[in-house]
Motif scaffolding. Structure first.
Motif, PDB file in Angstrom:
ATOM      1  N   LEU A  33      50.111  48.447  44.861  1.00  0.00           N
ATOM      2  CA  LEU A  33      49.172  47.895  45.843  1.00  0.00           C
ATOM      3  C   LEU A  33      48.574  46.588  45.352  1.00  0.00           C
ATOM      4  N   SER A  69      48.773  43.024  47.206  1.00  0.00           N
ATOM      5  CA  SER A  69      47.533  42.389  47.660  1.00  0.00           C
ATOM      6  C   SER A  69      47.464  40.924  47.270  1.00  0.00           C
ATOM      7  N   ASP A 125      52.234  54.335  51.661  1.00  0.00           N
ATOM      8  CA  ASP A 125      51.553  53.208  51.005  1.00  0.00           C
ATOM      9  C   ASP A 125      50.427  52.619  51.849  1.00  0.00           C
ATOM     10  N   LYS A 126      50.657  52.487  53.162  1.00  0.00           N
ATOM     11  CA  LYS A 126      49.626  51.901  54.030  1.00  0.00           C
ATOM     12  C   LYS A 126      48.389  52.794  54.098  1.00  0.00           C
ATOM     13  N   ARG A 141      46.497  52.577  50.777  1.00  0.00           N
ATOM     14  CA  ARG A 141      45.673  51.368  50.676  1.00  0.00           C
ATOM     15  C   ARG A 141      44.347  51.553  51.420  1.00  0.00           C
ATOM     16  N   ASN A 156      40.684  51.521  49.612  1.00  0.00           N
ATOM     17  CA  ASN A 156      39.644  50.594  50.059  1.00  0.00           C
ATOM     18  C   ASN A 156      38.351  51.344  50.379  1.00  0.00           C
TER      19      ASN A 156
END
Length: 236
Positions: free
Chosen positions: A106, A110, A214-215, A218, A222
């Motif tokens: 990630l 980013s 993965d999405k 993330r 966050n």
């Protein structure tokens, strides 16, 4: 207000001087928050947070390092800590290698495409709530802000939960999620974990890409950053 911690009177409890004692325990210009760190009303700038002005800086020790920075909350509030730096700090605290490798991925992604919200609609919805002024706990409670951040990322979850979120807190026990998808189920229980301090969604689940893509990872990471550092962790 629910979620706010008050300082008790120790010696004058039950007397007319109890409020005076409480006031004497407060640091001028500050107010208590739920996470236990004092947040100032003063608006810091990056210039204020320059390491040259740090009390830990000496001729032999130029900087205490990012992970040990005693002014990290002020630097984040001032907007001089990048999203990548917060991810690296989070990564430094992870011991499970399989989980750490996913965070490293990630972090690399980013650098090319820093993305904090799930999508444009998520950004619009969350920022609209923040700017409305109707939810002051977004700025006062890290747990509340992290949970709302997650709940607003899924249209179905938000529809089911918005009537149970107000300026006093989130009534998770009243939210019905029957019919939600797998990702929504994970988002809901992670939001509840971050709000209540429970661990229904554990590191083992977060480490498995077959369970959490993965999405979605993330988005959850966050939310972790908001839970740790407050709403100031959201990039401008």
């Amino acid at each position: 207000m629910k979620g706010m911690r008050t300082i008790p009177a120790r010696f004058m409890r039950g007397t007319p001087l109890a409020l005076t004692e409480i006031e004497m325990q407060l640091i001028p210009g500050f107010f208590p928050r739920s996470a236990g760190v004092m947040r100032s009303r003063y608006k810091y700038t990056c210039t204020d947070c320059d390491c040259r002005f740090c009390t830990q800086t000496t001729e032999k020790k130029k900087c205490c390092g990012f992970a040990g920075c005693i002014c990290l909350p002020e630097r984040i509030a001032a907007g001089c800590v990048s999203y990548g730096e917060l991810l690296r700090l989070f990564l430094s605290e992870i011991q499970l290698r399989t989980f750490a490798s996913r965070i490293e991925k990630l972090l690399k992604e980013s650098e090319a495409n820093p993305m904090f919200f799930r999508n444009a609609e998520h950004r619009r919805k969350f920022q609209s709530l923040r700017k409305s002024g109707l939810f002051p706990l977004l700025n006062l409670s890290e747990a509340y802000a992290a949970a709302v951040f997650l709940l607003t990322s899924d249209a179905f979850l938000w529809k089911q939960s918005k009537d149970f979120i107000d300026q006093s807190g989130i009534r998770f026990k009243d939210i019905r999620i029957h019919g939600v998808g797998l990702d929504g189920y994970t988002i809901f229980h992670t939001a509840r974990d971050l709000y209540h301090g429970t661990d229904h969604i554990g590191v083992s689940e977060l480490s498995d890409p077959e369970l959490i893509n993965d999405k979605l990872l993330r988005l959850i990471i966050n939310a972790f950053l908001i839970r740790r550092h407050g709403i100031a962790a959201i990039p401008a």
